[in-house]
Design a protein around this motif. Structure first.
Motif, PDB file in Angstrom:
ATOM      1  N   UNK A 223       1.209  -0.966   0.067  1.00  0.00           N
ATOM      2  CA  UNK A 223      -0.083   0.035   0.198  1.00  0.00           C
ATOM      3  C   UNK A 223       1.011   1.364  -0.077  1.00  0.00           C
ATOM      4  N   UNK A 224       1.600   1.546   0.508  1.00  0.00           N
ATOM      5  CA  UNK A 224       2.507   2.826   1.353  1.00  0.00           C
ATOM      6  C   UNK A 224       3.252   2.605  -0.115  1.00  0.00           C
ATOM      7  N   UNK A 225       4.014   1.284  -1.039  1.00  0.00           N
ATOM      8  CA  UNK A 225       4.514   1.275  -2.418  1.00  0.00           C
ATOM      9  C   UNK A 225       3.660   2.192  -3.262  1.00  0.00           C
ATOM     10  N   UNK A 226       2.785   1.781  -3.383  1.00  0.00           N
ATOM     11  CA  UNK A 226       1.726   2.612  -4.583  1.00  0.00           C
ATOM     12  C   UNK A 226       0.908   3.723  -4.375  1.00  0.00           C
ATOM     13  N   UNK A 227       1.228   4.103  -3.494  1.00  0.00           N
ATOM     14  CA  UNK A 227       0.580   5.317  -2.673  1.00  0.00           C
ATOM     15  C   UNK A 227       1.750   6.459  -3.581  1.00  0.00           C
ATOM     16  N   UNK A 228       3.113   6.041  -3.542  1.00  0.00           N
ATOM     17  CA  UNK A 228       3.856   7.071  -3.100  1.00  0.00           C
ATOM     18  C   UNK A 228       4.198   6.569  -4.579  1.00  0.00           C
ATOM     19  N   UNK A 229       4.115   5.737  -5.986  1.00  0.00           N
ATOM     20  CA  UNK A 229       3.775   5.672  -6.731  1.00  0.00           C
ATOM     21  C   UNK A 229       3.172   6.702  -7.316  1.00  0.00           C
ATOM     22  N   UNK A 230       1.979   6.434  -7.024  1.00  0.00           N
ATOM     23  CA  UNK A 230       0.973   7.318  -8.126  1.00  0.00           C
ATOM     24  C   UNK A 230       0.379   8.710  -7.898  1.00  0.00           C
ATOM     25  N   UNK A 231       0.707   8.723  -6.454  1.00  0.00           N
ATOM     26  CA  UNK A 231       0.417  10.592  -5.243  1.00  0.00           C
ATOM     27  C   UNK A 231       1.184  11.463  -6.842  1.00  0.00           C
ATOM     28  N   UNK A 232      -0.361  12.816  -7.313  1.00  0.00           N
ATOM     29  CA  UNK A 232       0.420  13.627  -7.080  1.00  0.00           C
ATOM     30  C   UNK A 232       1.705  14.313  -7.005  1.00  0.00           C
ATOM     31  N   UNK A 233       2.005  14.269  -5.499  1.00  0.00           N
ATOM     32  CA  UNK A 233       3.428  15.380  -5.671  1.00  0.00           C
ATOM     33  C   UNK A 233       4.049  13.990  -5.674  1.00  0.00           C
ATOM     34  N   UNK A 234       3.760  12.862  -5.709  1.00  0.00           N
ATOM     35  CA  UNK A 234       5.120  12.453  -6.496  1.00  0.00           C
ATOM     36  C   UNK A 234       5.392  12.422  -7.843  1.00  0.00           C
ATOM     37  N   UNK A 235       4.485  12.708  -8.871  1.00  0.00           N
ATOM     38  CA  UNK A 235       5.064  12.884 -10.064  1.00  0.00           C
ATOM     39  C   UNK A 235       5.069  14.136 -11.069  1.00  0.00           C
ATOM     40  N   UNK A 236       5.068  15.583  -9.675  1.00  0.00           N
ATOM     41  CA  UNK A 236       5.212  16.910 -10.171  1.00  0.00           C
ATOM     42  C   UNK A 236       4.723  16.710 -10.586  1.00  0.00           C
TER      43      UNK A 236
END
Length: 204
Positions: free
Chosen positions: A166-179
């Motif tokens: 869950x933590x891994x996927x949230x970090x990957x797809x969160x807008x803050x992690x994608x500019x």
């Protein structure tokens, strides 16, 4: 008027009401001293279900006005009757206890759901029990199974694995992690929903 006409020979006068009662084979009113016909049924009361008195109109009205099925019952008996009324006064058994279970127990089944005493020449049941004991498959509902699939996990995943993914996927797809890119926001919502579902069924 011709009184010798053949038409007068065909006229028949019916008996009076009193004569009809005397000559009829129909049952009499069950009220003491009444000679009228007993045309109307009235229940005889508790403990005599399916049996009826036969009354005339006058006495069936009087009987029904004072009829009380529960007469003579105390509070405990009334409470017991009300409890039985919930199931329609039909016989019931505790869960897992019925005639079929009793027959199976007599044939050698062990109480508590044991295996039947059958001849297993090919060791079909034995091998299945051994395999199930070696590889116990966790019981996962349909909702939880779909939630695990949304997190790319199988049904053997434990709480720690679910939290880590869950933590891994949230970090990957969160807008803050994608500019600030919100194109993956739909996927992120699915991940959040799946995690909440797993949490609600106690897997996290």
């Amino acid at each position: 008027m011709n009184f010798n006409s053949r038409l007068f020979d065909r006229i028949r006068i019916g008996p009076s009401e009193a004569e009809a009662v005397e000559e009829s084979d129909a049952p009499r009113c069950d009220h003491a001293g009444c000679a009228r016909l007993g045309e109307f049924r009235a229940p005889q009361g508790r403990g005599r279900e399916g049996k009826f008195f036969l009354f005339c109109m006058e006495h069936v009205k009087a009987y029904n006005a004072t009829y009380n099925y529960f007469a003579g019952m105390d509070d405990a008996a009334l409470a017991a009757y009300a409890k039985q009324e919930e199931i329609g006064h039909r016989p019931t058994w505790k869960l897992g206890v019925n005639s079929k279970a009793a027959r199976m127990a007599q044939r050698g089944r062990v109480a508590g759901g044991g295996e039947a005493d059958v001849q297993d020449g090919f060791n079909i049941f034995g091998s299945r029990r051994t395999q199930e004991a070696a590889n116990p498959e966790p019981r996962v509902g349909v909702v939880a199974r779909k939630a695990l699939e949304a997190l790319n996990l199988d049904i053997t995943a434990d709480s720690a694995a679910i939290k880590a993914r869950y933590k891994e996927l949230v970090k990957r797809f969160h807008p803050d992690a994608n500019g600030g890119d919100r194109s993956r926001e739909g996927t992120l919502q699915e991940i959040l929903k799946a995690y909440q579902q797993l949490k609600s069924v106690g897997m996290v």
